[in-house]
Design a protein around this motif. Structure first.
Motif, PDB file in Angstrom:
ATOM      1  N   UNK A  99       0.808  -1.229   0.000  1.00 45.09           N
ATOM      2  CA  UNK A  99       0.000   0.000   0.000  1.00 45.09           C
ATOM      3  C   UNK A  99       0.834   1.268   0.000  1.00 45.09           C
ATOM      4  N   UNK A 100       2.138   1.160   0.225  1.00 48.23           N
ATOM      5  CA  UNK A 100       2.994   2.350   0.180  1.00 48.23           C
ATOM      6  C   UNK A 100       3.963   2.286  -1.000  1.00 48.23           C
ATOM      7  N   UNK A 101       3.738   1.372  -1.912  1.00 47.76           N
ATOM      8  CA  UNK A 101       4.621   1.182  -3.067  1.00 47.76           C
ATOM      9  C   UNK A 101       3.988   1.760  -4.344  1.00 47.76           C
ATOM     10  N   UNK A 102       4.835   2.209  -5.277  1.00 50.05           N
ATOM     11  CA  UNK A 102       4.332   2.635  -6.600  1.00 50.05           C
ATOM     12  C   UNK A 102       4.161   1.429  -7.521  1.00 50.05           C
ATOM     13  N   UNK A 103       4.125   1.631  -8.806  1.00 50.18           N
ATOM     14  CA  UNK A 103       4.107   0.612  -9.853  1.00 50.18           C
ATOM     15  C   UNK A 103       2.844  -0.255  -9.853  1.00 50.18           C
ATOM     16  N   UNK A 104       1.729   0.300  -9.407  1.00 46.38           N
ATOM     17  CA  UNK A 104       0.470  -0.442  -9.421  1.00 46.38           C
ATOM     18  C   UNK A 104       0.328  -1.443  -8.290  1.00 46.38           C
ATOM     19  N   UNK A 105       1.230  -1.391  -7.331  1.00 44.50           N
ATOM     20  CA  UNK A 105       1.184  -2.373  -6.245  1.00 44.50           C
ATOM     21  C   UNK A 105       0.056  -2.113  -5.244  1.00 44.50           C
TER      22      UNK A 105
END
Length: 120
Positions: A99-105
């Protein structure tokens, strides 16, 4: 030595709770043990290499694992399916990290959360 050893498959939170009750686990321990008793393999389809690598790293960090196409590491594939392997407890930790990651994660975290909700 155990009188008998068997494999049991626990497919839901309610099944885990029931198996733990059968052996007399204290109710205070249930919130800690139940999420560890349900093991899941979750398949994610067509994930790009960067998020696939992050998924692998984050799942390993939680004590689980993730299988990816060998071309993910050097980006020789455009997409890979990802097979996540872990317990409900590990997935809950994974979701918090994603939930704190980019790239559609964040969207993948939501999909995993939705799957976990079906285990009640």
């Amino acid at each position: 030595m155990a009188k008998k050893a068997t494999i049991i498959r626990i497919n839901s939170i309610s099944e885990a709770r029931e198996e733990l009750r059968k052996i007399g686990v204290d109710e205070g321990g249930m919130p800690f043990l139940v999420p560890k008793a349900v093991h899941l393999a979750i398949k994610l389809e067509s994930i790009e290499p960067v998020p696939a690598n992050i998924l692998k790293q984050e799942m390993l960090a939680q004590g689980g694992d993730a299988a990816v196409n060998r071309g993910v590491i050097n980006h020789s594939v455009e997409f890979s399916d990802v097979l996540l392997l872990g317990t409900v407890a590990q997935y809950n930790k994974l979701v918090r990290k994603l939930n704190i990651q980019p790239f559609g994660l964040k969207e993948i975290a939501k999909q995993i959360e939705d799957i976990l909700k079906t285990l009640r």
